[in-house]
Motif scaffolding. Structure first.
Motif, PDB file in Angstrom:
ATOM      1  N   GLU A   1      32.440  28.082  44.330  1.00  0.00           N
ATOM      2  CA  GLU A   1      32.817  27.229  45.456  1.00  0.00           C
ATOM      3  C   GLU A   1      31.637  27.077  46.423  1.00  0.00           C
TER       4      GLU A   1
ATOM      5  N   LYS B   1      33.754  36.322  46.932  1.00  0.00           N
ATOM      6  CA  LYS B   1      34.570  35.947  45.772  1.00  0.00           C
ATOM      7  C   LYS B   1      34.520  34.433  45.546  1.00  0.00           C
ATOM      8  N   ALA B   2      34.576  33.661  46.642  1.00  0.00           N
ATOM      9  CA  ALA B   2      34.513  32.200  46.521  1.00  0.00           C
ATOM     10  C   ALA B   2      33.168  31.766  45.941  1.00  0.00           C
ATOM     11  N   TRP B   3      32.105  32.413  46.377  1.00  0.00           N
ATOM     12  CA  TRP B   3      30.750  32.074  45.916  1.00  0.00           C
ATOM     13  C   TRP B   3      30.593  32.336  44.420  1.00  0.00           C
TER      14      TRP B   3
ATOM     15  N   GLU C   1      36.668  43.963  40.029  1.00  0.00           N
ATOM     16  CA  GLU C   1      37.910  43.216  39.814  1.00  0.00           C
ATOM     17  C   GLU C   1      38.295  43.163  38.339  1.00  0.00           C
ATOM     18  N   GLU C   2      37.299  43.387  37.491  1.00  0.00           N
ATOM     19  CA  GLU C   2      37.559  43.407  36.040  1.00  0.00           C
ATOM     20  C   GLU C   2      38.152  44.747  35.605  1.00  0.00           C
TER      21      GLU C   2
ATOM     22  N   THR D   1      26.100  28.901  35.062  1.00  0.00           N
ATOM     23  CA  THR D   1      26.439  29.605  36.292  1.00  0.00           C
ATOM     24  C   THR D   1      26.442  31.103  36.031  1.00  0.00           C
TER      25      THR D   1
ATOM     26  N   ASP E   1      27.610  34.583  35.717  1.00  0.00           N
ATOM     27  CA  ASP E   1      28.942  35.177  35.566  1.00  0.00           C
ATOM     28  C   ASP E   1      28.765  36.654  35.197  1.00  0.00           C
TER      29      ASP E   1
ATOM     30  N   ARG F   1      32.816  32.397  42.289  1.00  0.00           N
ATOM     31  CA  ARG F   1      33.655  31.439  41.541  1.00  0.00           C
ATOM     32  C   ARG F   1      33.021  30.054  41.506  1.00  0.00           C
TER      33      ARG F   1
ATOM     34  N   SER G   1      32.800  41.465  41.416  1.00  0.00           N
ATOM     35  CA  SER G   1      33.304  40.831  40.206  1.00  0.00           C
ATOM     36  C   SER G   1      33.600  41.868  39.115  1.00  0.00           C
TER      37      SER G   1
END
Length: 576
Positions: free
Chosen positions: A299, A293-295, A39-40, A4, A6, A297, A36
């Motif tokens: 979801e 954000k969901a994608w 957020e880090e 996936t 990341d 992750r 992403s």
């Protein structure tokens, strides 16, 4: 098994470029990556240079060419550069000094030469080159994400060292993509620095975004190869929209899954040695922070505000049978299916040919699609002998055209000027002009049978060839003669009594927006498309797959947008 995607693990440089065919999810992927990383704890700037950018829709806030903070994520900033506006300003700066001094016919040719996709791309490159060299900006951010990277063709054009203007003044080979370079010599050093930064694997990563489907994978492989050739070797492929396990006893779900799995075989064949990851196919719209954000992750299902379906929207639209009936009733003789790669125009051209032949109409179908499945599909339908088929090989036509031009216009050129001419002939416009000549001969058959042509020259290319009657002049210069078919082709395309353009799109944001630009482009050339066909709609299927069904709900806004603007609008369900 693919990993996936990341960003926290896979992003390794301060400059990130996302590229790929329209509709593959470049902007969504770039935005999710930026979120992403922010957020880090990184300070991140995302810049869009895509003329069809929906960056403001994804972030759900207004954006301009000024850097502004993105609401809802600390440390994330964005700006939405407008290459269309930059291209407009650039055209005026080049043409303005000659107004009132040169004949209108010459000005018309200059203006059309500066109206193509290459001008827009070069204008975009100019904008982010300027941005990259402003240290007071770049030093503020840990990562800068660019939504849409330049093609290898544009980068080669910009990096060729010489005086562009002197070549342009002497060149008579025909109009393609060198026009946009006139007057840019002062920025040569800036462009060389930018190309150097792009080629530095410690500074830049190139993310090629594709879908698990044949057309975008082929395009990504081509882009990968040509960008590697000019030094951009730090590449990562993201396969976007991979469906998870199919739903038992659901024909649509299983067929969709199997088609994607088959396409993944092409990925491993074409991208050996390249890092590859994937993002899932999801039921929800990729707009707003929570969805992105969901994608990222992983979801795939989420309750959201897809909106209610207008009660009669789908039932009021025509079907593909109505398109075929219209062609027969109006005795249309020349049919073009047009649209971006991957929307299904080749399949629909073949299906229309079959439908007409089954009604007793003599039909000739011609395509630029190199795949053999077209003949197999026609054979499987056991169509009567009133359907004939031909295939135009774009590669062969381009090579013949290049050879003719180089033999004639290249005589006496050497070194850098010859390099310019050769690179100019690598332009997408060259393929359109070369194939245009072949199509012109085929269209000449329309007096005897209905001719269905899969893909046609864009409005820009037609105008480029027609400006100041230059399409006759360019062909005369390169081939020594102008056939009656070529002379008659453009007037014939403009005759709505015998010619119909069918614009094919998908019920998604980017394909619809790009189809709208194509429609406007054709209108500039005085060609009014007859039908819009919305293809591969999940909203019309009976699938029990919650992911695919959810996508169907989100198609409604785009179906409604097309249907509200175009009287002749047909819709076709996604079919196994």
């Amino acid at each position: 098994m693919l990993l996936t995607f990341d960003p926290k693990e896979m992003v390794k440089t301060p400059y990130l470029f996302f590229t790929g065919k329209g509709g593959v999810g470049k902007t969504s992927t770039a935005c999710a990556t930026a979120i992403s990383l922010a957020e880090e704890g990184k300070r991140v700037l995302i810049v869009s240079t895509d003329p069809a950018s929906n960056l403001q829709d994804v972030f759900e806030q207004d954006l301009t060419n000024e850097i502004s903070e993105v609401q809802g994520v600390n440390g994330l900033f964005a700006c939405n550069l407008d290459p269309e506006e930059a291209a407009k300003d650039y055209r005026e700066s080049v043409i303005g000094p000659y107004k009132g001094k040169l004949p209108d016919s010459v000005l018309a040719t200059m203006e059309e030469q500066l109206s193509g996709a290459c001008t827009v791309e070069i204008a975009a490159f100019d904008q982010f080159s300027t941005l990259l060299t402003k240290k007071d900006i770049t030093e503020q951010f840990d990562v800068i994400v660019f939504d849409t990277a330049p093609t290898g063709h544009t980068l080669r054009l910009l990096s060729l060292p010489s005086a562009w203007n002197s070549f342009l003044e002497e060149s008579t080979h025909g109009a393609s993509c060198l026009g946009p370079l006139s007057g840019l010599d002062a920025k040569k050093s800036l462009y060389e620095q930018t190309v150097k930064a792009l080629s530095d694997p410690d500074q830049t990563q190139l993310f090629l975004v594709t879908r698990p489907d044949e057309s975008p994978i082929v395009e990504a492989a081509r882009a990968s190869a040509e960008l590697k050739d000019i030094g951009l070797k730090n590449q990562h492929l993201i396969v976007n929209g991979l469906l998870g396990n199919p739903v038992l006893d659901d024909e649509v779900s299983h067929a969709f899954y199997e088609k994607q799995q088959k396409a993944l075989g092409m990925v491993t064949d074409n991208f050996k040695g390249t890092d590859i990851s994937y993002l899932p196919y999801v039921s929800f719209s990729l707009t707003g922070m929570e969805s992105l954000k969901a994608w990222i992750r992983g979801e795939t299902l989420k309750l959201d505000e897809a909106g209610a379906m207008p009660p009669t929207l789908l039932s009021d639209l025509s079907g593909f049978d109505d398109v075929a009936q219209d062609v027969i009733q109006e005795n249309l003789r020349v049919i073009f299916t047009m649209g971006k790669g991957g929307v299904g125009k080749t399949t629909l051209a073949a299906e229309l040919a079959v439908k007409l032949a089954e009604k007793g109409v003599a039909v000739h179908l011609t395509t630029t699609d190199p795949a053999a499945h077209l003949e197999q599909a026609l054979h499987s339908r056991k169509v009567a002998g009133n359907l004939s088929l031909s295939r135009v090989d774009p590669k062969r036509e381009v090579e013949l055209y290049k050879k003719t031009v180089l033999d004639r216009a290249g005589e006496g050129l050497e070194g850098e000027q010859l390099a310019y001419l050769e690179e100019d002939l690598n332009s997408p416009c060259t393929e359109e002009i070369a194939v245009f000549q072949k199509f012109a001969k085929i269209v000449g058959q329309a007096d005897e049978e209905v001719v269905i042509i899969d893909t046609a020259p864009t409005g820009h290319t037609l105008l480029l060839l027609d400006a100041a009657k230059s399409y006759h002049k360019e062909l005369l210069r390169s081939t020594g003669e102008v056939s009656p078919e070529v002379q008659n082709l453009l007037p014939r395309l403009r005759n709505k009594e015998e010619t119909a353009v069918l614009i094919v799109t998908l019920p998604e944001a980017t394909p619809v927006l790009e189809a709208e630009r194509l429609h406007a482009d054709l209108e500039r050339a005085s060609i009014l498309p007859r039908w819009w066909i919305i293809n591969q709609s999940f909203a019309l299927t009976k699938t029990d797959d919650k992911v695919l069904g959810g996508r169907g709900k989100h198609e409604i806004r785009w179906i409604d947008r097309v249907a509200s603007k175009h009287e002749k609008c047909a819709i076709i369900p996604w079919r196994p």
